[in-house]
Design a protein around this motif. Structure first.
Motif, PDB file in Angstrom:
ATOM      1  N   ALA A  92       0.874  -1.168   0.000  1.00 37.64           N
ATOM      2  CA  ALA A  92       0.000   0.000   0.000  1.00 37.64           C
ATOM      3  C   ALA A  92       0.913   1.220   0.000  1.00 37.64           C
ATOM      4  CB  ALA A  92      -0.854   0.008   1.260  1.00 37.64           C
ATOM      5  N   GLY A  94       0.613   5.147   0.801  1.00 40.60           N
ATOM      6  CA  GLY A  94      -0.247   6.226   1.291  1.00 40.60           C
ATOM      7  C   GLY A  94       0.115   7.501   0.564  1.00 40.60           C
ATOM      8  N   HIS A  97       5.501   9.195   1.904  1.00 42.96           N
ATOM      9  CA  HIS A  97       6.392  10.060   2.672  1.00 42.96           C
ATOM     10  C   HIS A  97       7.342   9.268   3.571  1.00 42.96           C
ATOM     11  CE1 HIS A  97       4.741  13.429   0.823  1.00 42.96           C
ATOM     12  NE2 HIS A  97       5.129  14.315   1.729  1.00 42.96           N
ATOM     13  N   SER A  98       7.579   8.028   3.194  1.00 43.31           N
ATOM     14  CA  SER A  98       8.609   7.247   3.867  1.00 43.31           C
ATOM     15  C   SER A  98       9.967   7.731   3.391  1.00 43.31           C
ATOM     16  CB  SER A  98       8.458   5.768   3.506  1.00 43.31           C
ATOM     17  OG  SER A  98       7.282   5.264   4.070  1.00 43.31           O
ATOM     18  N   GLN A 102       9.894   2.175   2.155  1.00 44.58           N
ATOM     19  CA  GLN A 102       8.979   1.306   2.913  1.00 44.58           C
ATOM     20  C   GLN A 102       7.665   1.045   2.182  1.00 44.58           C
ATOM     21  OE1 GLN A 102      10.829   3.706   4.347  1.00 44.58           O
ATOM     22  NE2 GLN A 102      11.407   3.196   6.440  1.00 44.58           N
ATOM     23  N   ASP A 178       3.479  16.312  13.267  1.00 43.78           N
ATOM     24  CA  ASP A 178       3.850  17.712  13.012  1.00 43.78           C
ATOM     25  C   ASP A 178       3.387  18.171  11.630  1.00 43.78           C
ATOM     26  OD1 ASP A 178       5.138  17.694  15.400  1.00 43.78           O
ATOM     27  OD2 ASP A 178       7.154  17.546  14.573  1.00 43.78           O
ATOM     28  N   THR A 183      -0.913  10.044   5.254  1.00 50.82           N
ATOM     29  CA  THR A 183      -2.203   9.357   5.299  1.00 50.82           C
ATOM     30  C   THR A 183      -2.447   8.700   6.658  1.00 50.82           C
ATOM     31  OG1 THR A 183      -1.410   7.221   4.478  1.00 50.82           O
ATOM     32  CG2 THR A 183      -2.139   8.831   2.808  1.00 50.82           C
ATOM     33  N   ILE A 193       3.356  10.556  15.967  1.00 44.42           N
ATOM     34  CA  ILE A 193       3.735  11.264  17.206  1.00 44.42           C
ATOM     35  C   ILE A 193       3.936  12.750  16.955  1.00 44.42           C
ATOM     36  CG2 ILE A 193       4.788   9.288  18.354  1.00 44.42           C
ATOM     37  CD1 ILE A 193       7.543  10.431  17.378  1.00 44.42           C
ATOM     38  N   ILE A 244      -5.010  -1.107   5.853  1.00 43.51           N
ATOM     39  CA  ILE A 244      -6.079  -0.425   6.596  1.00 43.51           C
ATOM     40  C   ILE A 244      -6.943   0.333   5.587  1.00 43.51           C
ATOM     41  CG2 ILE A 244      -6.594   1.326   8.364  1.00 43.51           C
ATOM     42  CD1 ILE A 244      -3.597   0.892   9.305  1.00 43.51           C
ATOM     43  N   TYR A 486      12.619   4.954  15.606  1.00 46.75           N
ATOM     44  CA  TYR A 486      11.234   5.193  15.162  1.00 46.75           C
ATOM     45  C   TYR A 486      11.296   5.283  13.642  1.00 46.75           C
ATOM     46  CZ  TYR A 486       6.705   7.404  14.430  1.00 46.75           C
ATOM     47  OH  TYR A 486       5.432   7.682  13.982  1.00 46.75           O
ATOM     48  N   SER A 521       3.901  -5.089   2.167  1.00 50.39           N
ATOM     49  CA  SER A 521       4.934  -4.090   2.509  1.00 50.39           C
ATOM     50  C   SER A 521       6.352  -4.679   2.546  1.00 50.39           C
ATOM     51  CB  SER A 521       4.598  -3.403   3.840  1.00 50.39           C
ATOM     52  OG  SER A 521       3.486  -2.564   3.681  1.00 50.39           O
TER      53      SER A 521
HETATM   54  P1  FAD Z   1       3.745   5.731   3.097  1.00 53.09           P
HETATM   55  O1  FAD Z   1       5.140   6.224   3.049  1.00 53.09           O
HETATM   56  O2  FAD Z   1       2.996   5.748   1.828  1.00 53.09           O
HETATM   57  O3  FAD Z   1       3.708   4.260   3.728  1.00 53.09           O
HETATM   58  C1  FAD Z   1       4.394   3.960   4.922  1.00 53.09           C
HETATM   59  C2  FAD Z   1       4.251   2.472   5.257  1.00 53.09           C
HETATM   60  O4  FAD Z   1       2.912   2.197   5.599  1.00 53.09           O
HETATM   61  C3  FAD Z   1       4.582   1.549   4.085  1.00 53.09           C
HETATM   62  O5  FAD Z   1       5.140   0.365   4.580  1.00 53.09           O
HETATM   63  C4  FAD Z   1       3.224   1.294   3.472  1.00 53.09           C
HETATM   64  O6  FAD Z   1       3.201   0.085   2.742  1.00 53.09           O
HETATM   65  C5  FAD Z   1       2.330   1.269   4.692  1.00 53.09           C
HETATM   66  N1  FAD Z   1       0.978   1.746   4.429  1.00 53.09           N
HETATM   67  C6  FAD Z   1       0.587   2.860   3.783  1.00 53.09           C
HETATM   68  N2  FAD Z   1      -0.754   2.954   3.777  1.00 53.09           N
HETATM   69  C7  FAD Z   1      -1.215   1.882   4.439  1.00 53.09           C
HETATM   70  C8  FAD Z   1      -2.511   1.397   4.780  1.00 53.09           C
HETATM   71  N3  FAD Z   1      -3.615   2.043   4.425  1.00 53.09           N
HETATM   72  N4  FAD Z   1      -2.603   0.240   5.466  1.00 53.09           N
HETATM   73  C9  FAD Z   1      -1.501  -0.446   5.851  1.00 53.09           C
HETATM   74  N5  FAD Z   1      -0.257  -0.051   5.541  1.00 53.09           N
HETATM   75  C10 FAD Z   1      -0.111   1.102   4.855  1.00 53.09           C
HETATM   76  N6  FAD Z   1       5.713  10.874  11.680  1.00 53.09           N
HETATM   77  C11 FAD Z   1       5.283  11.121  12.920  1.00 53.09           C
HETATM   78  O7  FAD Z   1       4.917  10.204  13.645  1.00 53.09           O
HETATM   79  N7  FAD Z   1       5.238  12.400  13.398  1.00 53.09           N
HETATM   80  C12 FAD Z   1       5.584  13.474  12.632  1.00 53.09           C
HETATM   81  O8  FAD Z   1       5.520  14.594  13.096  1.00 53.09           O
HETATM   82  C13 FAD Z   1       6.014  13.236  11.314  1.00 53.09           C
HETATM   83  N8  FAD Z   1       6.338  14.262  10.498  1.00 53.09           N
HETATM   84  C14 FAD Z   1       6.715  14.004   9.229  1.00 53.09           C
HETATM   85  C15 FAD Z   1       7.018  15.082   8.387  1.00 53.09           C
HETATM   86  C16 FAD Z   1       7.392  14.868   7.081  1.00 53.09           C
HETATM   87  C17 FAD Z   1       7.726  16.035   6.199  1.00 53.09           C
HETATM   88  C18 FAD Z   1       7.520  13.530   6.607  1.00 53.09           C
HETATM   89  C19 FAD Z   1       7.975  13.267   5.212  1.00 53.09           C
HETATM   90  C20 FAD Z   1       7.235  12.449   7.428  1.00 53.09           C
HETATM   91  C21 FAD Z   1       6.839  12.678   8.746  1.00 53.09           C
HETATM   92  N9  FAD Z   1       6.531  11.627   9.608  1.00 53.09           N
HETATM   93  C22 FAD Z   1       6.088  11.893  10.867  1.00 53.09           C
HETATM   94  C23 FAD Z   1       6.714  10.223   9.204  1.00 53.09           C
HETATM   95  C24 FAD Z   1       5.439   9.658   8.656  1.00 53.09           C
HETATM   96  O9  FAD Z   1       4.473   9.488   9.665  1.00 53.09           O
HETATM   97  C25 FAD Z   1       5.664   8.277   8.035  1.00 53.09           C
HETATM   98  O10 FAD Z   1       6.675   8.318   7.095  1.00 53.09           O
HETATM   99  C26 FAD Z   1       4.381   7.772   7.390  1.00 53.09           C
HETATM  100  O11 FAD Z   1       4.527   6.440   7.038  1.00 53.09           O
HETATM  101  C27 FAD Z   1       4.085   8.565   6.163  1.00 53.09           C
HETATM  102  O12 FAD Z   1       2.763   8.358   5.760  1.00 53.09           O
HETATM  103  P2  FAD Z   1       2.465   8.037   4.243  1.00 53.09           P
HETATM  104  O13 FAD Z   1       1.013   8.137   4.098  1.00 53.09           O
HETATM  105  O14 FAD Z   1       3.277   8.873   3.332  1.00 53.09           O
HETATM  106  O15 FAD Z   1       2.940   6.522   4.214  1.00 53.09           O
END
Ligand code: FAD
Length: 528
Positions: A92, A94, A97-98, A102, A178, A183, A193, A244, A486, A521
């Motif tokens: 998946a 989202g 923003h990994s 990931q 933050d 997503t 967090i 999810i 983390y 994943s």
């Molecule tokens: P993705 O990078 O798309 O996916 C992350 C992981 O989750 C992958 O393994 C993916 O396969 C899996 N995944 C995605 N969607 C689903 C789903 N629906 N069901 C099951 N698995 C799924 N984190 C914090 O906790 N606090 C912060 O303040 C914070 N600030 C950030 C600021 C920036 C600018 C960035 C780039 C990241 C930040 N993060 C923070 C980190 C962020 O929470 C994680 O990188 C998160 O995974 C990004 O969400 P995404 O939707 O881009 O996930």
């Protein structure tokens, strides 16, 4: 004119052929007979788009991308792979923003979760909030006597959209990140967090229920009381147990404004004592902290807080000290509390040991505060400095190790090497707000610090910062600081086992139970 037509046809054909890639043999052709086939693309534009992420460090090209119209498409995809003797991987994605790939799936299929949103927006326009299965994937606010207010939210939704939708009802989630352009599914797979975590726990502690599609292609509703093993596995589960598609999120009455304060310290011990004091009393709604170093700019993408004259004042403080610690706190208020808020804040600030004269205050709307990173992002985007490599390192450091961490990492490594390139966050939180049954891994101590080294770099020099990250990890290991990563990233299985430590056995058992063929994943590199 006929020359023109021939030229036009040839150039169109060349552009189409250019996008076609040979069919990747890891995905059997029979997939094209499934209902989802028209939403599956092996086009190079599609695969390229999902082969990179915010980190800009890893690139992995999938065989195809699925743009699901409904959760049924995801169920069908996973079942198809599960039934093969040689299944393919599925990730998946989202908001991508990994940092380390990931959400990627080399030679597998990436599911662009965002497509569910487009479909649900259409549903909403038609006043029909349910998809084929009767499962809601947009954002719906409800109330019941046992749960109070809550929102049912699609896993693909961005937190900024959850905020906007819930504010329409005067409500909002209580625990945030933050940055809000992430997503719900992505942050719940980690923890989610921010400065509210000390008070409400991480985002994973503020979920009542979820719909999850497991690695067997089964769509399961789970909560603490129903299919609880899956519920706890998925929260902080790094996408390993299921996708999810809906989460039921805790809501509370939303404030309208905030008092936002930053105070400075030259002494790390005083800084952390005050942070720990502030999270132990009932008064503030948000507590964070960050480092300022003489070599890094004062206003980075996290927010432009200090006026130019204050910046000059701080710059001279920095040239004296080299490193300054900034404690950041917020108290929410609304019309009813607007007359008393200043008095309350004054009381909270009394007795703190910050540098006299270095107190900076702002009054902001609740939304501007929560969405504070966005303006910095847009500014960096306009300068071409957002889509660059981000060799980040995020750590949880036990309270008993934080002084050694400051001396060994902030001072001896980062300050000495003169190599910071982005915000450095450091703030405490409390273990009692986390549920140990969840997959998320934190230190054993009651109070621990969240440390974020949020570096940006050029395309050719991210390795230097990454080497510094390695050095930091080695130092922590050697000094026995008992840190946990983390948003963890490891290259070797033994490091994953060490990371999960007493949770490793259950993590493995849950994988066997919910994703026995290890489809999901793969970019986390835990089981493959
Ligand atoms: P993705 O990078 O798309 O996916 C992350 C992981 O989750 C992958 O393994 C993916 O396969 C899996 N995944 C995605 N969607 C689903 C789903 N629906 N069901 C099951 N698995 C799924 N984190 C914090 O906790 N606090 C912060 O303040 C914070 N600030 C950030 C600021 C920036 C600018 C960035 C780039 C990241 C930040 N993060 C923070 C980190 C962020 O929470 C994680 O990188 C998160 O995974 C990004 O969400 P995404 O939707 O881009 O996930």
């Amino acid at each position: 004119p006929s020359y023109f037509i021939v030229f036009f046809i040839i150039s169109r054909l060349m552009s189409i052929i250019g996008k076609l890639r040979p069919w990747n043999p890891s995905i059997p052709y029979e997939i094209l007979s499934l209902d989802l086939a028209s939403r599956l693309s092996a086009n190079s534009d599609s695969t390229r788009e999902v082969s990179t992420d915010f980190g800009k460090i890893v690139q992995e090209i999938p065989a195809a991308v699925l743009y699901p119209k409904s959760t049924n498409d995801i169920v069908e995809l996973i079942k198809f792979s599960y039934d093969l003797s040689v299944p393919f991987h599925i990730a998946a994605r989202g908001h991508g923003h990994s940092i380390r790939g990931q959400a990627m799936a080399q030679d597998g299929v990436v599911v662009e979760m965002n497509s569910l949103k487009n479909n649900n927006n259409n549903n909403n326009n038609n006043n029909n909030n349910n998809n084929k299965n009767g499962i809601y994937n947009g954002i719906r606010v409800s109330w019941d006597s046992s749960l109070g207010y809550y929102a049912d939210v699609g896993g693909e939704q961005l937190w900024i959209d959850v905020l906007r939708a819930t504010l329409e009802h005067g409500l909002a989630p209580v625990s945030w990140t933050d940055y809000l352009y992430l997503t719900v599914g992505g942050t719940l797979s980690n923890a989610g967090i921010s400065g509210q975590t000390f008070k409400h726990g991480p985002q994973i502690s503020n979920v009542h229920e979820m719909d999850v599609i497991t690695g067997k292609g089964e769509l399961v509703t789970c909560s603490k009381h129903m299919n609880s093993e899956l519920f706890f596995a998925v929260l902080g589960g790094l996408g390993q147990f299921g996708i999810i598609t809906r989460a039921r999120i805790v809501l509370d009455k939303a404030p309208t404004r905030v008092k936002w304060v930053r105070i400075l310290y030259a002494d790390f011990s005083k800084f952390t004592k005050d942070q720990e004091h502030l999270i132990s009393i009932d008064g503030l709604d948000y507590v964070e902290g960050s480092l300022m170093m003489k070599q890094s700019p004062l206003n980075n993408w996290r927010s432009s807080f200090f006026s130019p004259s204050n910046q000059t004042k701080i710059a001279s403080l920095l040239s004296e000290n080299g490193i300054i610690y900034c404690l950041e706190m917020v108290k929410y208020y609304d019309d009813q509390s607007s007359n008393t808020i200043d008095k309350e804040l004054k009381k909270l600030l009394k007795g703190l040991n910050n540098l006299p004269g270095f107190i900076f205050k702002k009054d902001a709307t609740y939304v501007d505060f929560l969405n504070r990173v966005r303006s910095g992002e847009l500014e960096l985007q306009s300068k071409g400095l957002w889509d660059v490599p981000h060799p980040w390192l995020n750590l949880f450091v036990p309270k008993s190790s934080i002084m050694d961490f400051n001396a060994g990492v902030f001072v001896d490594i980062i300050l000495k090497q003169n190599m910071t390139a982005g915000p450095i966050l450091v703030y405490p939180t409390s273990r009692k707000k986390w549920d140990d049954r969840m997959s998320a891994v934190i230190p054993e101590e009651e109070t621990f610090y969240c440390v974020g080294l949020l570096h940006s770099s050029g395309f050719n020099d991210w390795q230097t910062l990454d080497e510094q990250n390695e050095e930091i990890l080695k130092y922590c290991d050697k000094a026995g600081l008992k840190i946990k990563q983390y948003l963890p990233h490891y290259k070797r299985k033994e490091d994953w086992i060490k990371h999960f430590s007493k949770k490793w056995n259950i993590f493995q058992q849950r994988k066997t139970q919910f994703d026995p063929k290890m489809l999901l994943s793969p970019g986390q590199r835990i089981f493959n």
